[in-house]
Design a protein around this motif. Sequence first.
Motif, PDB file in Angstrom:
ATOM      1  N   SER A 195      42.421  51.700  57.698  1.00 40.61           N
ATOM      2  CA  SER A 195      43.006  51.478  59.071  1.00 40.61           C
ATOM      3  C   SER A 195      41.991  51.608  59.872  1.00 40.61           C
ATOM      4  O   SER A 195      42.071  50.718  60.833  1.00 40.61           O
ATOM      5  CB  SER A 195      44.234  52.422  59.133  1.00 40.61           C
ATOM      6  N   ARG A 196      41.133  52.454  59.790  1.00 38.61           N
ATOM      7  CA  ARG A 196      39.890  52.351  61.010  1.00 38.61           C
ATOM      8  C   ARG A 196      39.006  51.067  61.001  1.00 38.61           C
ATOM      9  O   ARG A 196      38.724  50.440  61.943  1.00 38.61           O
ATOM     10  CB  ARG A 196      39.167  53.532  60.892  1.00 38.61           C
ATOM     11  N   VAL A 197      38.650  50.555  59.650  1.00 37.59           N
ATOM     12  CA  VAL A 197      37.999  49.166  59.431  1.00 37.59           C
ATOM     13  C   VAL A 197      38.772  48.156  59.928  1.00 37.59           C
ATOM     14  O   VAL A 197      38.273  47.341  60.642  1.00 37.59           O
ATOM     15  CB  VAL A 197      37.768  49.128  58.085  1.00 37.59           C
ATOM     16  N   GLN A 198      40.107  48.090  59.736  1.00 38.16           N
ATOM     17  CA  GLN A 198      40.980  47.089  60.109  1.00 38.16           C
ATOM     18  C   GLN A 198      41.042  46.995  61.796  1.00 38.16           C
ATOM     19  O   GLN A 198      41.343  45.976  62.282  1.00 38.16           O
ATOM     20  CB  GLN A 198      42.467  47.196  59.694  1.00 38.16           C
ATOM     21  N   ALA A 199      40.775  48.060  62.492  1.00 31.50           N
ATOM     22  CA  ALA A 199      40.613  47.983  63.953  1.00 31.50           C
ATOM     23  C   ALA A 199      39.483  47.155  64.366  1.00 31.50           C
ATOM     24  O   ALA A 199      39.334  46.829  65.623  1.00 31.50           O
ATOM     25  CB  ALA A 199      40.609  49.589  64.401  1.00 31.50           C
ATOM     26  N   ALA A 200      38.583  47.279  63.711  1.00 33.05           N
ATOM     27  CA  ALA A 200      37.163  46.453  63.900  1.00 33.05           C
ATOM     28  C   ALA A 200      36.956  45.089  63.151  1.00 33.05           C
ATOM     29  O   ALA A 200      36.426  44.370  63.710  1.00 33.05           O
ATOM     30  CB  ALA A 200      36.209  47.533  63.776  1.00 33.05           C
ATOM     31  N   ALA A 201      37.773  44.895  62.246  1.00 32.75           N
ATOM     32  CA  ALA A 201      37.321  43.688  61.315  1.00 32.75           C
ATOM     33  C   ALA A 201      38.647  43.292  60.809  1.00 32.75           C
ATOM     34  O   ALA A 201      39.711  43.830  60.727  1.00 32.75           O
ATOM     35  CB  ALA A 201      36.518  44.127  60.298  1.00 32.75           C
ATOM     36  N   LYS A 202      38.609  41.786  60.420  1.00 32.13           N
ATOM     37  CA  LYS A 202      39.743  40.934  59.541  1.00 32.13           C
ATOM     38  C   LYS A 202      39.416  40.874  58.328  1.00 32.13           C
ATOM     39  O   LYS A 202      38.288  41.055  57.857  1.00 32.13           O
ATOM     40  CB  LYS A 202      40.099  39.762  60.457  1.00 32.13           C
TER      41      LYS A 202
END
Length: 178
Positions: free
Chosen positions: A92-99
């Motif tokens: 979820s933290r990666v999803q905040a910065a990337a698609k």
Amino acid sequence: MSTPSKSATLSSTQLPQGKQTVLGLYVTAKEAYEKWKAHPEKVMVLDVRTPEELLFVGHPPMAWKIPIAAQSYHWDDTKREFPMQLVPDFVSRVQAAAKPGDTIMVMCRSGGRSAIAANLLAKAGFTDVYNIIDGMEGDVVADPDSLFLGQRLKNGWKNSGCPWTYDLTPDRMLLPTG
């Protein structure tokens, strides 16, 4: 982010099992830096090491810092180490910065945790995730005649002439909550 290239530079058969990923996309640190340099607006460098590693070992200045694991402080007598524990909100933290379609180059110390991260991201629908197989510090020197036997001084981001710093970049850090 669009994909600069989907071709893997190495095959899975050339890598230790711990560095292999379900997507089968691999680059060296030097290749990852060159891909980022050619398309900085399209390629994300993702450093999944702990905050302690970022502070004391350094990190690529352009990298997003999103740890996949936290260091435990409970000695494992069987493994003779302080084991790492996966952080549950990593994806979820990666999803905040990337698609999911973004090109992501994932690094850790030497390619193991980044493989775990790439697999978790693939499971979450990310399709263009490369494992930086030599990581930040590189592989262990195996030459028994070397003064540096057993040290991580072979390849890796720091040993390949790629830019790195000790200066933290809080705007590119998404640390675990809790």
